[in-house]
Scaffold this active site. Structure first.
Site, short mmCIF file in Angstrom:
data_model
loop_
_atom_site.label_atom_id
_atom_site.label_comp_id
_atom_site.label_asym_id
_atom_site.label_seq_id
_atom_site.Cartn_x
_atom_site.Cartn_y
_atom_site.Cartn_z
N TYR A 82 0.84 -1.19 0.00
CA TYR A 82 0.00 0.00 0.00
C TYR A 82 0.88 1.25 0.00
O TYR A 82 0.56 2.25 -0.65
CB TYR A 82 -0.93 0.01 1.21
N ASN A 103 -12.43 -0.80 -5.96
CA ASN A 103 -12.10 -1.20 -7.33
C ASN A 103 -13.31 -1.92 -7.94
O ASN A 103 -13.67 -3.00 -7.49
CB ASN A 103 -10.88 -2.11 -7.31
N CYS A 111 -6.21 -5.65 -7.87
CA CYS A 111 -6.09 -5.17 -6.49
C CYS A 111 -5.58 -6.26 -5.55
O CYS A 111 -5.06 -5.95 -4.48
CB CYS A 111 -7.41 -4.60 -6.01
N HIS A 112 -5.69 -7.53 -5.96
CA HIS A 112 -5.18 -8.62 -5.12
C HIS A 112 -3.66 -8.59 -5.00
O HIS A 112 -3.10 -9.22 -4.10
CB HIS A 112 -5.66 -9.98 -5.66
N GLU A 139 -0.64 -16.86 -9.62
CA GLU A 139 0.31 -16.03 -10.37
C GLU A 139 1.76 -16.35 -10.05
O GLU A 139 2.63 -16.13 -10.89
CB GLU A 139 0.02 -14.55 -10.10
#
Length: 146
Positions: A82, A103, A111-112, A139
């Site tokens: 953040y 979002n 946003c994850h 990912e």
């Protein structure tokens, strides 16, 4: 569409994706952009797509749009804090978290991929933190999560 993180519905206006919601809408008018979104989301969940190529038009304040643009710049398989996003988009880590939570196009605007300095942070999509962990592991399966 059905996904590994639950049912999702994608919405479009004027040829751009404007929203992605968890849940199922029984009837939607077909549109080319929705078909492209479905194809790309399926490829993403199959591990074959690392970057979305879709026109998005999220509704929000100029600040929120700046945060969401910064999120789109986080590479696949990586995370940012953040604090990192606040340095890039302005504001504070708290305001970044608030923009993240608003979002309207999660997954496509990733946003994850935003975490706190000392822990995984929050996530309001799907089943919350289990969904965030699942997406981050998809990912980057070799990454040790916080």
């Amino acid at each position: 569409m059905h996904t590994p993180v639950g049912d999702i519905t994608v919405f479009e206006e004027d040829g751009a994706i404007v929203s992605l919601d968890w849940g199922w809408v029984p009837h939607q008018e077909p549109a080319p952009v929705l078909e492209r979104a479905r194809e790309q989301l399926e490829a993403y969940f199959d591990g074959a797509l690392t970057s979305f190529d879709l026109v998005v038009a999220p509704a929000g304040t100029a600040y929120r749009r700046a945060v969401w643009q910064a999120l789109c710049e986080i590479p696949y398989g990586e995370t940012r804090t953040y604090v990192d996003i606040a340095r890039k988009a302005g504001g504070s880590p708290r305001s970044v978290g608030q923009a993240n939570g608003r979002n309207p196009i999660p997954l496509i605007i990733p946003c994850h991929r935003v975490v706190a300095v000392s822990h995984i942070g929050g996530y309001s999509g799907g089943d919350g933190l289990p969904t965030k962990r699942w997406l981050l592991e998809l990912e980057n399966p070799n990454r040790t999560l916080l």
